[in-house]
Design an enzyme around this catalytic site. Structure first.
Site, PDB file in Angstrom:
ATOM      1  N   THR A 113       0.868  -1.214  -0.144  1.00  0.00           N
ATOM      2  CA  THR A 113      -0.086  -0.026   0.214  1.00  0.00           C
ATOM      3  C   THR A 113       0.851   0.907   0.301  1.00  0.00           C
ATOM      4  OG1 THR A 113      -0.031   0.204   2.468  1.00  0.00           O
ATOM      5  CG2 THR A 113      -1.876  -0.998   1.806  1.00  0.00           C
ATOM      6  N   CYS A 114       0.000   2.340   0.189  1.00  0.00           N
ATOM      7  CA  CYS A 114       1.123   3.655   0.389  1.00  0.00           C
ATOM      8  C   CYS A 114       1.907   3.611   1.642  1.00  0.00           C
ATOM      9  CB  CYS A 114       0.487   4.936   0.235  1.00  0.00           C
ATOM     10  SG  CYS A 114      -0.637   5.291  -0.826  1.00  0.00           S
ATOM     11  N   HIS A 161      -0.746  -9.240  13.463  1.00  0.00           N
ATOM     12  CA  HIS A 161       0.281  -8.124  12.711  1.00  0.00           C
ATOM     13  C   HIS A 161      -1.223  -8.156  11.636  1.00  0.00           C
ATOM     14  CE1 HIS A 161       1.931  -4.927  11.320  1.00  0.00           C
ATOM     15  NE2 HIS A 161       2.270  -6.171   9.874  1.00  0.00           N
ATOM     16  N   SER A 208      -2.473   2.358  10.320  1.00  0.00           N
ATOM     17  CA  SER A 208      -2.769   2.639   9.851  1.00  0.00           C
ATOM     18  C   SER A 208      -2.152   3.528   9.896  1.00  0.00           C
ATOM     19  CB  SER A 208      -3.724   2.649   9.082  1.00  0.00           C
ATOM     20  OG  SER A 208      -4.528   1.213   8.314  1.00  0.00           O
ATOM     21  N   GLN A 230     -10.273   1.908   4.551  1.00  0.00           N
ATOM     22  CA  GLN A 230      -9.194   1.914   3.101  1.00  0.00           C
ATOM     23  C   GLN A 230      -8.496   0.450   3.038  1.00  0.00           C
ATOM     24  OE1 GLN A 230     -10.491   3.530   0.215  1.00  0.00           O
ATOM     25  NE2 GLN A 230      -9.206   2.342  -1.252  1.00  0.00           N
ATOM     26  N   GLN A 241      -7.935  -3.438  -0.167  1.00  0.00           N
ATOM     27  CA  GLN A 241      -6.367  -4.114  -0.230  1.00  0.00           C
ATOM     28  C   GLN A 241      -6.095  -4.898   0.205  1.00  0.00           C
ATOM     29  OE1 GLN A 241      -4.625  -0.078   1.852  1.00  0.00           O
ATOM     30  NE2 GLN A 241      -4.789   1.394  -0.110  1.00  0.00           N
ATOM     31  N   SER A 281      -8.328   3.116  -6.934  1.00  0.00           N
ATOM     32  CA  SER A 281      -9.783   3.340  -5.379  1.00  0.00           C
ATOM     33  C   SER A 281      -9.332   3.839  -4.326  1.00  0.00           C
ATOM     34  CB  SER A 281      -9.073   2.246  -4.495  1.00  0.00           C
ATOM     35  OG  SER A 281      -7.522   1.516  -4.286  1.00  0.00           O
ATOM     36  N   SER A 284      -7.763   6.588  -5.685  1.00  0.00           N
ATOM     37  CA  SER A 284      -8.441   8.238  -6.558  1.00  0.00           C
ATOM     38  C   SER A 284      -9.509   8.144  -6.586  1.00  0.00           C
ATOM     39  CB  SER A 284      -8.051   8.309  -7.942  1.00  0.00           C
ATOM     40  OG  SER A 284      -6.430   8.349  -8.236  1.00  0.00           O
TER      41      SER A 284
END
Length: 578
Positions: A49-50, A99, A109, A116, A120, A195, A197
């Site tokens: 992810t980001c 985890h 997060s 979100q 993912q 997703s 955006s």
């Protein structure tokens, strides 16, 4: 086999490292394939992810597994193993399960409680299933993590502990004000149609922006997102799609820009943003800060200049007695570095080395100054940095006179960069009339965010679910052995009945049936209590050895047990969701 996860996230690594280590979709596929091809692993899934890159695998050896997974992460991320290793974390067996469940609930997060991550995780599982790198363990683990995440959101108020990254980013753009009031009537440009955006576009529409323009490399996806926004009943926004080559023109019209693409390079440069701001305001978007807002007036040519040697002048801002040999600094250099700590000095050295220092024309006054270059100043400032790292801070005779900061003008363009690696040049931070919020600034802003009391409840849910998952996995581990034992018992009964038929051929069918049922009841009663009890014991921590004990006591064929396991795996695959 045992579950192992090796990864890095915003909690373990700086954004700059995460940015460089980010994996494209193709790289994620190749990483999963190479992991299952490696000797220690039989299953694998990649969660990227980001804010995190994690590799999950079912391994037969812990140390070999850690070494192999770490090496694969380094190879596919492009960051050297030696550089990457300090930022990696490792979780094994129950800790690995804990985890992932925490991640699924939003506890790990950047913005606690955001939902979100569930989408993912679902995408990660679907990718592993398509690649056939997910076996029974990965399927059970990821599907259960989705259920745990949904339970946390439905049974607690974890959503109140934090918002989605998009909402949090918009709040930062609004500088603490009401997002709806800030967004009302503005025009937004969303770059990307994935997703994140799509979530950003929908959030902006609900917040009350007047227009949303969607730009994407695949124009059809941009059109589809624009259509969804136009048809939504919970907003009154006008949405349209444009191609990527129209972005420069749209920038001059947009008040708010959100970018989240999978591009490996910059999508919006500082030059492009500066040009767009100038097109909107008619004024150049210059840099900000005291130096940029209030440039020094030129010196009169007949004004005598002080000598430039360091440490000898009465009014020299630095006392460099402890820094032998560090001579030749310009007055500009002295004023720039006075009182800075080591990290700041190093940054200033890089700044000077980049040739951005306004050296003015003072160097013409002396032969020594005439020979000085920005590179020389960079070396000298680097020497100061090395010295200050040892002695702390450089003693000062005096500090430079403070220069009054000119307030930044109110921003006319708001930029939200949710991509990793970044889509928008970080240099945009220095442009007047522009406010940029990116992953790095979001991480800083969320570090001190208050956490709701529901977080403790979610943690208890995670702990309970981890215990239940572990018990189920351990119980499932012994099931093939129990099935093999009952199969062996059934074979023994069948053999004895056949032998009895040969020795007592005069028995009628009713008598044979009674005998057969009696023998089966005896065997079932003898096996019932031990098999039930061994399943209970195996479900407890440390119960893995009971399966081995059962195989040894009854001399079960290992191949028979393995064949039962293979049959169960085959059945599971048929039942897996597409």
């Amino acid at each position: 086999m045992s579950l192992l996860v090796v990864g890095l996230s915003h909690r373990s690594a700086p954004v700059s490292v995460l940015e460089r280590a980010s994996l494209s979709g193709d790289a994620q596929v190749k990483l999963a394939q190479d992991t299952v091809a490696a000797e220690p692993a039989t299953e694998a899934a990649v969660l990227a992810t980001c804010n995190r890159i994690e590799l999950y695998a079912d391994v037969d050896k812990f140390h070999a597994g850690v070494a192999e997974l770490s090496t694969l992460l380094a190879q596919h991320s492009g960051v050297g193993l030696e550089e990457l290793t300090p930022y990696l974390y490792v979780h094994y067996e129950d800790r690995a399960v804990h985890h992932l469940f925490s991640v699924a609930c939003g506890l790990d997060s950047m913005v606690v409680g955001e939902g979100q991550i569930l989408a993912q995780i679902k995408d990660s599982l679907a990718r592993a299933q398509e690649l056939h790198s997910a076996g029974k363990l990965m399927n059970d683990l990821f599907q259960q993590s989705l259920r745990v995440g949904k339970r946390a959101h439905s049974e607690t108020g974890i959503d109140r502990a934090g918002q989605s990254l998009v909402t949090f980013g918009l709040e930062q753009l609004a500088a603490g004000g009401d997002v709806r009031e800030w967004a009302a009537g503005r025009k937004a440009l969303v770059i990307g149609a994935g997703s994140m955006s799509s979530l950003a576009a929908a959030t902006l529409a609900r917040a009350g922006v007047a227009e949303v323009v969607v730009a994407n490399r695949t124009f059809e996806r941009a059109e589809r997102l624009a259509q969804i926004l136009n048809e939504a009943e919970d907003n009154a926004v006008t949405a349209r799609a444009v191609r990527m080559d129209s972005v420069p023109d749209e920038l001059t019209r947009a008040d708010v820009v959100v970018s989240c693409t999978g591009a490996t390079g910059l999508v919006l440069t500082a030059e492009a943003i500066a040009k767009a701001v100038e097109g909107r305001t008619g004024r150049p978007a210059t840099g900000t800060g005291a130096a940029a807002a209030q440039p020094e007036p030129p010196l009169k040519q007949d004004t005598p200049l002080p000598p430039t040697s360091v440490g000898t002048e009465e009014n020299c801002p630095l006392d460099l007695a402890a820094v032998q040999g560090a001579t030749g600094f310009s007055v500009h250099g002295e004023a720039a570095v006075a009182g800075m700590d080591a990290a700041t000095l190093e940054q200033h050295a890089a700044w000077v080395a980049g040739g951005t220092v306004d050296r003015r024309e003072t160097s013409r006054r002396t032969a020594e100054a005439e020979a000085r270059t920005p590179e020389a100043d960079a070396e000298l400032i680097g020497a100061l940095a090395a010295a200050v790292a040892t002695v702390g801070r450089i003693p000062e005779h005096r500090k430079p006179e403070p220069v009054a900061e000119i307030p930044r003008p109110a921003p006319t363009m708001f930029l939200l960069d949710l991509a990793m690696p970044r889509d928008i040049d970080a240099a945009v931070h220095r442009l007047a009339g522009v406010r940029l919020v990116d992953i790095e600034s979001l991480a800083e802003a969320s570090a001190d965010a208050p956490m709701a009391s529901d977080v403790d409840l979610v943690r208890r849910i995670v702990s309970d679910e981890v215990a239940a998952f572990g018990a189920a996995q351990r119980a499932a581990h012994i099931t093939p052995t129990v099935v093999a034992l009952r199969t062996m018992a059934a074979d023994v009964v069948a053999g004895e009945i056949a032998r009895l038929d040969g020795r007592l051929p005069d028995l009628d069918e009713r008598q044979r049936g009674e005998i057969r049922q009696a023998v089966h009841r005896v065997v079932d009663k003898l096996l019932h209590a031990p098999t039930v009890r061994v399943k209970q014991l195996a479900a407890e921590p440390g119960g893995a050895g009971y399966a081995d004990a059962l195989r040894t006591l009854f001399d079960l064929d290992p191949e028979t047990v393995a064949s039962v396991s293979r049959a169960e795996d085959s059945t599971d695959k048929k039942d897996r969701p597409a």
